[in-house]
Scaffold this motif. Structure first.
Motif, PDB file in Angstrom:
ATOM      1  N   LYS A   1       0.995  -1.168   0.069  1.00 48.89           N
ATOM      2  CA  LYS A   1       0.064  -0.008  -0.122  1.00 48.89           C
ATOM      3  C   LYS A   1       0.893   1.363  -0.075  1.00 48.89           C
ATOM      4  O   LYS A   1       1.983   1.313   0.578  1.00 48.89           O
ATOM      5  N   ARG A   2       0.414   2.301  -0.787  1.00 53.70           N
ATOM      6  CA  ARG A   2       1.295   3.586  -0.698  1.00 53.70           C
ATOM      7  C   ARG A   2       0.558   4.675   0.006  1.00 53.70           C
ATOM      8  O   ARG A   2      -0.510   4.803  -0.178  1.00 53.70           O
TER       9      ARG A   2
ATOM     10  N   ALA B   1       4.355  -1.708   5.428  1.00 53.70           N
ATOM     11  CA  ALA B   1       4.649  -0.788   4.718  1.00 53.70           C
ATOM     12  C   ALA B   1       5.940  -0.712   3.990  1.00 53.70           C
ATOM     13  O   ALA B   1       6.885  -0.498   4.822  1.00 53.70           O
ATOM     14  N   ALA B   2       6.473  -0.700   2.655  1.00 55.42           N
ATOM     15  CA  ALA B   2       7.807  -0.389   2.401  1.00 55.42           C
ATOM     16  C   ALA B   2       8.201   1.100   2.500  1.00 55.42           C
ATOM     17  O   ALA B   2       7.231   1.955   2.294  1.00 55.42           O
TER      18      ALA B   2
ATOM     19  N   TYR C   1      -1.220   7.584  -4.309  1.00 54.70           N
ATOM     20  CA  TYR C   1      -1.215   7.142  -3.028  1.00 54.70           C
ATOM     21  C   TYR C   1      -2.658   6.446  -2.704  1.00 54.70           C
ATOM     22  O   TYR C   1      -3.559   6.698  -3.312  1.00 54.70           O
ATOM     23  N   ASP C   2      -2.775   5.486  -1.845  1.00 53.25           N
ATOM     24  CA  ASP C   2      -3.860   4.636  -1.450  1.00 53.25           C
ATOM     25  C   ASP C   2      -4.438   5.323  -0.351  1.00 53.25           C
ATOM     26  O   ASP C   2      -5.693   4.906  -0.056  1.00 53.25           O
ATOM     27  N   ALA C   3      -3.922   6.076   0.391  1.00 50.22           N
ATOM     28  CA  ALA C   3      -4.212   6.823   1.698  1.00 50.22           C
ATOM     29  C   ALA C   3      -3.452   7.876   1.837  1.00 50.22           C
ATOM     30  O   ALA C   3      -2.214   7.954   1.792  1.00 50.22           O
ATOM     31  N   LEU C   4      -3.922   8.911   2.521  1.00 49.77           N
ATOM     32  CA  LEU C   4      -3.276  10.066   3.244  1.00 49.77           C
ATOM     33  C   LEU C   4      -3.271  10.457   4.658  1.00 49.77           C
ATOM     34  O   LEU C   4      -4.235   9.949   5.271  1.00 49.77           O
ATOM     35  N   ILE C   5      -2.301  10.722   5.389  1.00 44.67           N
ATOM     36  CA  ILE C   5      -2.497  10.860   6.573  1.00 44.67           C
ATOM     37  C   ILE C   5      -1.977  12.396   6.897  1.00 44.67           C
ATOM     38  O   ILE C   5      -0.795  12.743   6.549  1.00 44.67           O
ATOM     39  N   CYS C   6      -2.815  13.133   7.514  1.00 41.25           N
ATOM     40  CA  CYS C   6      -2.573  14.625   7.825  1.00 41.25           C
ATOM     41  C   CYS C   6      -2.273  14.779   9.603  1.00 41.25           C
ATOM     42  O   CYS C   6      -3.198  14.102  10.197  1.00 41.25           O
TER      43      CYS C   6
END
Ligand SMILES: Nc1c(NC[C@H](O)[C@H](O)[C@H](O)CO)[nH]c(=O)[nH]c1=O
Ligand SMILES: CC(=O)[C@@H](O)COP(=O)(O)O
Length: 155
Positions: A14-15, A44-45, A73-78
């Motif tokens: 996953k990215r 995650a790599a 990306y498969d998801a974003l984290i803020c």
């Protein structure tokens, strides 16, 4: 028994994009560390994680929107830390950051996680950045993994 649809906690393949506010970086850097720890311990790599730094929480939605639209990306984290000062500025920054991130999330088609501390005191922020109240960066990163895997089941 009703069918339970759940997301696993594997980040393999996953990215992830992470947007971090530099304001109060003595806190936000710890949130970032917690998020990276969670992602990598979940498989995650390195090469599948990108981190963008912005001046403050107010700037997060713009970069989150651009990253979401990139399709990378498969998801974003803020991540960020908004700590109340002596003027109403806190209220405006928190309101616009949360509203902006929610707006991006609804339009993105991928999970956009809200990992911004909004605290009245520095002590409250410290407690949530890896001390007695845990690390909110870790928490939202684990949520991102679950959401990616859950969303995949509705494709
Ligand atoms: N006071 C905090 C800010 N303020 C800065 C704004 O986010 C923004 O960068 C500025 O208004 C320029 O547009 N940002 C935080 O992340 N945390 C704070 O406590
Ligand atoms: C949340 C903020 O913008 C805050 O740090 C600003 O502090 P002040 O309200 O004392 O200017």
């Amino acid at each position: 028994m009703p069918r339970m649809i759940e997301g696993t906690l594997s980040a393999e393949g996953k990215r992830f994009g992470i947007i971090v506010a530099r304001f109060n970086d003595f806190i936000s850097d710890r949130l970032l560390g917690g998020a990276l720890d969670a992602l990598m311990r979940s498989g995650a790599a390195d090469e599948n994680i990108e981190v963008a730094k912005v001046p403050g929480a107010f700037e997060i939605p713009l970069i989150a929107d651009k990253m979401a639209k990139s399709g990378k990306y498969d998801a974003l984290i803020c991540l960020g830390a908004v700590i109340r000062g002596s003027t109403p500025h806190f209220d405006y920054v928190c309101a616009e950051a949360s509203k902006g991130i929610a707006h991006v999330s609804l339009g993105a088609g991928i999970p956009v996680m809200f990992g911004i501390l909004t605290t009245d005191t520095i002590e409250q922020a410290i407690e949530r950045a890896g001390t007695k109240a845990g690390n909110k960066g870790w928490d939202v990163a684990m949520g991102a993994i679950e959401m990616v895997n859950l969303a995949e089941q509705f494709k």
